[in-house]
Write a protein that holds these residues in place. Structure first.
Motif, PDB file in Angstrom:
ATOM      1  N   ARG A 297     -30.794  27.757  93.119  1.00 10.72           N
ATOM      2  CA  ARG A 297     -30.577  28.198  91.739  1.00 10.72           C
ATOM      3  C   ARG A 297     -29.269  27.632  91.185  1.00 10.72           C
ATOM      4  NH1 ARG A 297     -33.956  32.404  90.042  1.00 10.72           N
ATOM      5  NH2 ARG A 297     -35.295  33.247  91.692  1.00 10.72           N
ATOM      6  N   ASP A 311     -36.137  22.886  84.663  1.00 12.23           N
ATOM      7  CA  ASP A 311     -37.551  23.015  85.028  1.00 12.23           C
ATOM      8  C   ASP A 311     -38.017  21.769  85.775  1.00 12.23           C
ATOM      9  OD1 ASP A 311     -40.299  24.611  84.036  1.00 12.23           O
ATOM     10  OD2 ASP A 311     -40.568  22.472  84.383  1.00 12.23           O
ATOM     11  N   THR A 371     -46.928  27.545  83.816  1.00 15.18           N
ATOM     12  CA  THR A 371     -45.803  28.451  83.955  1.00 15.18           C
ATOM     13  C   THR A 371     -44.534  27.659  84.231  1.00 15.18           C
ATOM     14  OG1 THR A 371     -47.280  30.104  84.906  1.00 15.18           O
ATOM     15  CG2 THR A 371     -44.918  30.441  85.234  1.00 15.18           C
ATOM     16  N   PRO A 374     -38.890  27.666  86.768  1.00 17.27           N
ATOM     17  CA  PRO A 374     -37.990  28.746  87.194  1.00 17.27           C
ATOM     18  C   PRO A 374     -38.717  30.057  87.490  1.00 17.27           C
ATOM     19  CG  PRO A 374     -36.988  27.530  85.408  1.00 17.27           C
ATOM     20  CD  PRO A 374     -38.398  27.013  85.541  1.00 17.27           C
ATOM     21  N   ARG A 375     -39.913  30.240  86.908  1.00 18.29           N
ATOM     22  CA  ARG A 375     -40.711  31.435  87.224  1.00 18.29           C
ATOM     23  C   ARG A 375     -41.612  31.214  88.427  1.00 18.29           C
ATOM     24  NH1 ARG A 375     -43.586  33.003  81.764  1.00 18.29           N
ATOM     25  NH2 ARG A 375     -44.670  34.433  83.214  1.00 18.29           N
ATOM     26  N   TRP A 377     -40.675  29.230  91.008  1.00 18.54           N
ATOM     27  CA  TRP A 377     -39.822  29.090  92.187  1.00 18.54           C
ATOM     28  C   TRP A 377     -39.816  30.362  93.056  1.00 18.54           C
ATOM     29  CZ3 TRP A 377     -37.568  26.408  95.765  1.00 18.54           C
ATOM     30  CH2 TRP A 377     -36.516  26.963  96.495  1.00 18.54           C
ATOM     31  N   ARG A 379     -42.146  32.477  93.466  1.00 19.17           N
ATOM     32  CA  ARG A 379     -43.446  32.561  94.133  1.00 19.17           C
ATOM     33  C   ARG A 379     -43.525  31.571  95.292  1.00 19.17           C
ATOM     34  NH1 ARG A 379     -47.328  32.220  88.963  1.00 19.17           N
ATOM     35  NH2 ARG A 379     -48.942  31.942  90.573  1.00 19.17           N
TER      36      ARG A 379
END
Length: 396
Positions: A297, A311, A371, A374-375, A377, A379
């Motif tokens: 991150r 992204d 998607t 960053p959303r 990652w 998962r």
């Protein structure tokens, strides 16, 4: 025959480089790429490396360059060619030695296609992560910071950079997996390494599906503004002679121009494999993964990256992480049973199905929808966490 020939080449080359010195061959270091062996010259510990025709030992033993007489004959010309692999590596190390703030293993000499480097002592990155998994973010961050002088090099003006582009993650993946030859290669995986026929078929099916997905994303793995990268950044290529608080010493470079996340992707892919092969308490593995999350991150949110660039960076990272995992896992599974595998390969062969499932799930996430990465990652990291929980420590 190949191993005996390589050992003879090493001894003969050492005696030419250091006439009159006492030369003793030491233990062979298992590898699926080059022949590597410890050697002692008048009490100085060195590491010797021989590359046959610039291809992996696995490929040679599988007959990719013909029978042994054909390989040996071709090697006689290869070692004198200006583009020979060990010659490029020697030049890379000497060039990296000139970069302020960058520590590399010293070149002791090169002769007749054999590279001799100084033996560096100290814990590897894996050793430090095992000892203190709570410091994984800090350790990984120190590695990337140590490489910054290479990304923005203070090299002598006009210095030529000998590159190893053929060893890039994407280059290896496309070369091994593309077309009918790639399909045949995947169908033969595990013939001598996975005894259970049903498990072997499951591994193949998962990898075939994953490779098909990753092939659709291969163009995205190429950066728009390439920089000079280490190119073969593995935990075992990072030693810390001064311990956890010291700077890393870099071994075995494969310099090439690419995206910095290629280095990070290989580092994280191989770090995960080492963690899986280590008698690691699940809670310690969780701490290491938490640190990897913090590190990734932080890398994605560097000030130079806008939201869209973050992204794209994360997507490239996951693509190359998965590609590299497929690359090395397939090498281990296709290796002849008689070839000793390096750590952590012997343990990972027994976890091939779990690794194939991770690659399948991760590549499916990339294909799932639009998607933002960053959303996705978290998962992907959850998929990694499931693998770690099932394959480390007491859960084994």
């Amino acid at each position: 025959m190949l191993f005996a020939d390589a050992a003879a080449r090493i001894e003969a080359s050492a005696r030419e480089l250091w006439p009159g010195r006492t030369v003793r061959l030491g233990a062979r270091i298992p590898s699926v790429t080059c022949y590597v062996q410890n050697i002692d010259v008048d009490g100085r510990g060195l590491v010797a490396k021989v590359s046959y025709l610039g291809v992996s030992i696995v490929s040679l033993l599988r007959g990719a360059r013909g029978d042994w007489p054909a390989v040996r004959a071709a090697q006689a010309d290869y070692v004198t060619a200006p583009g020979a692999l060990v010659g490029r590596e020697a030049a890379q190390l000497r060039l990296m030695e000139k970069v302020p703030g960058l520590a590399v293993c010293p070149v002791a000499g090169a002769r007749n296609g054999v590279l001799f480097t100084g033996r560096v002592l100290g814990p590897t990155l894996t050793d430090l992560l095992i000892a203190a998994p709570e410091h994984s973010a800090e350790l990984l961050g120190r590695v990337t910071r140590s490489l910054q002088p290479l990304r923005f090099p203070a090299l002598p003006r006009g210095a030529a950079v000998p590159q190893t582009p053929e060893r890039g993650i994407r280059a290896v993946f496309v070369r091994k997996m593309r077309g009918a030859a790639g399909q045949l290669y995947l169908r033969r995986l595990g013939e001598e390494r996975i005894r259970d026929g049903q498990e072997r078929e499951q591994v193949r099916l998962l990898l075939v599906a994953s490779v098909e997905r990753l092939m659709r994303h291969r163009a995205l793995s190429q950066p728009r503004c390439p920089a000079l990268i280490h190119g073969d950044l593995k935990p075992e290529h990072l030693l810390f002679p001064e311990g956890a608080d010291g700077a890393p010493v870099f071994l075995d470079p494969g310099l090439q121009y690419g995206g910095e996340c290629a280095d990070i992707a290989k580092l994280l892919s191989r770090t995960l494999l080492h963690l899986l092969a280590t008698p690691y308490p699940p809670e310690a593995a969780e701490r290491a993964l938490a640190g990897i999350d913090v590190f990734v991150r932080a890398q994605a949110r560097t000030p130079a990256r806008a939201a869209g660039a973050q992204d794209l960076w994360l997507r490239r990272l996951v693509i190359m992480w998965l590609m590299d995992t497929v690359n090395i896992t397939s090498s281990y599974l296709s290796a002849p049973a008689a070839l000793p595998l390096p750590a952590p390969a012997p343990d990972l062969v027994g976890r091939a199905l779990a690794l194939a499932a991770l690659v399948d799930r991760g590549s499916a996430l990339l294909d799932a929808d639009r998607t933002p990465m960053p959303r996705l990652w978290p998962r992907f990291l959850d998929a990694v966490r499931v693998l770690v929980r099932g394959e480390t420590g007491a859960a084994r």
